[in-house]
Design an enzyme around this catalytic site. Structure first.
Site, short mmCIF file in Angstrom:
data_model
loop_
_atom_site.label_atom_id
_atom_site.label_comp_id
_atom_site.label_asym_id
_atom_site.label_seq_id
_atom_site.Cartn_x
_atom_site.Cartn_y
_atom_site.Cartn_z
CG HIS A 72 -0.30 -0.04 2.54
ND1 HIS A 72 0.06 1.09 3.25
CD2 HIS A 72 0.04 -1.09 3.33
CE1 HIS A 72 0.58 0.74 4.41
NE2 HIS A 72 0.60 -0.58 4.49
CG ASP A 74 -3.08 3.62 2.36
OD1 ASP A 74 -2.48 2.64 1.89
OD2 ASP A 74 -4.02 3.50 3.18
CD GLU A 139 -2.93 -2.15 5.25
OE1 GLU A 139 -3.01 -3.17 5.96
OE2 GLU A 139 -2.51 -1.06 5.70
CD GLU A 140 -1.76 1.88 7.40
OE1 GLU A 140 -2.56 1.45 8.25
OE2 GLU A 140 -0.55 1.61 7.41
CD GLU A 168 1.20 -4.33 5.83
OE1 GLU A 168 1.77 -3.61 6.67
OE2 GLU A 168 0.25 -3.93 5.14
CG HIS A 354 0.41 2.91 12.47
ND1 HIS A 354 -0.90 2.47 12.52
CD2 HIS A 354 0.87 2.50 11.26
CE1 HIS A 354 -1.21 1.83 11.40
NE2 HIS A 354 -0.14 1.84 10.62
#
Length: 383
Positions: A72, A74, A139-140, A168, A354
């Site tokens: 992803h 994003d 995805e997020e 990931e 994150h």
């Protein structure tokens, strides 16, 4: 600066907060087209939440499996900018680390995938099988119009994948120490138990939904849903929210709402879990409504050609004997598993994902690219 690091920085510099792609996929497509990839830049979702998806494929000169990289573009919002030691969308280096939102999750992986393919195709222009990319900018976010839409498109076309690495961040302490070869499923429920509101001094004129719910809730908490297996831990039931009351201390509430979640492996099914919950609620005589949300079913890739190739590539590059694990949350691998029998996740160390000041070890960027390239060599190289 290496080619991989340069591309990783270019991706981090694009402010691609979900569902924005901010040109990341176009940049990647520009790198893939000269290699012979057919690239489709697609848009899905409503006007106020447009999602960018990329499907790209290069078919080699000899028969063989179709291998895909997935991921992803994003990222999650950066949070309070004042708490960052540098602008989250201006890649920076400090003490041997690359900082920026998405550095670990997962723009470094995307850069490593692209450069790994560039190097592999240069050395093996007539490689066996096919190489593909599946990328999304959702995805997020809710995940309704991202990878799942690409999977549906490929299903409509009758196209299947043989192996897929999702980039990931899976490493724990050092690059290469863990591969995710499966994930648990996630089933959420919202239970509304209906009572009769009334004055707390006259309970005979009301019906307290909390009192009626409590024995059923205690039983749900105590149940052994399954015992797990060699790949997955026992199914977990957890309550995340409990709401009731009007805010007044002398009012019996008219309803109680409970949010709960199952994380389950292959010993249970979503339908089986639903039926067991409903049977219990019926047995307790509750007046209720329940809604379900299935985020994804569990998937598992047993040891085979993909796990062997990736583990061997990690061993060659780092000297680490990697660990296979199904721990953690869900990923887009749950969608890809519908059309691909071998799906694993592998990427950089996940300690700062994150978080404020997200980063990766700068030295690991080239190592990750080499692992991806070595995996391609093991799966698709020809003599």
């Amino acid at each position: 600066m290496t080619t991989t690091l340069e591309l990783a920085e270019a991706l981090i510099a694009r402010r691609s907060v979900t569902p924005e792609d901010a040109g990341c996929q176009d940049l990647i497509a520009q790198r893939l087209r000269p290699l012979g990839f057919e690239c489709e830049l697609l848009q899905h979702g409503p006007e106020d939440f447009r999602v960018a998806n990329l499907w790209a494929i290069r078919r080699g000169g000899k028969p063989g499996p179709t291998f895909a990289f997935a991921g992803h573009t994003d990222v999650v919002p950066p949070g309070p900018l004042g708490q960052w030691n540098s602008d989250p969308f201006v890649p920076s280096h400090r003490q041997g680390k690359l900082y920026g939102r998405g550095a670990a999750d997962m723009k470094t992986s995307l850069a490593a995938m692209v450069v790994a393919v560039e190097e592999f195709v240069a050395a093996q222009p007539d490689h066996a099988g096919a190489i593909a990319f599946m990328l999304t900018s959702d995805e997020e976010g809710p995940g309704h119009d991202g990878t799942v839409r690409l999977v549906e498109l490929l299903q409509q076309r009758g196209e299947r994948l043989d192996a897929c690495i999702v980039g990931e961040p899976t490493s724990v302490s050092r690059l290469g120490d863990m591969i995710k070869n499966g994930r648990r499923g996630s089933l959420s429920g919202r239970l509304r138990v209906i009572g009769v509101q009334g004055h707390i001094a006259y309970p005979q004129l009301a019906r307290n939904p909390l009192h009626e719910l409590a024995p059923a809730l205690a039983e749900l908490i105590a149940i052994e849903w399954d015992r797990g297996n060699e790949h997955f831990p026992p199914t977990s039931f957890q309550i995340s929210n409990l709401h009731a009351g009007t805010g007044a201390g002398n009012v019996i509430p008219g309803e109680a709402v409970v949010d709960f979640n199952f994380r389950f492996g292959t010993e249970s099914t979503a339908e089986g879990l639903k039926q067991r919950v409903i049977s219990l609620l019926e047995r307790h005589g509750l007046q209720y409504e329940i809604t379900w949300t299935l985020s994804g079913n569990p998937f598992l890739t047993r040891e085979g050609s993909l796990c062997t190739a990736l583990a061997g590539a990690i061993q060659d590059e780092t000297g680490i004997a990697t660990e296979l694990s199904t721990s953690g949350g869900t990923s887009d691998g749950r969608f890809i598993a519908r059309i691909c029998p071998q799906v694993v996740e592998f990427g950089p160390v996940n300690a700062t994902i994150h978080k404020i000041d997200e980063h990766v070890e700068t030295a690991s960027v080239e190592g990750l690219k080499n692992i991806y390239r070595r995996t391609l060599e093991r799966l698709l190289a020809t003599p």
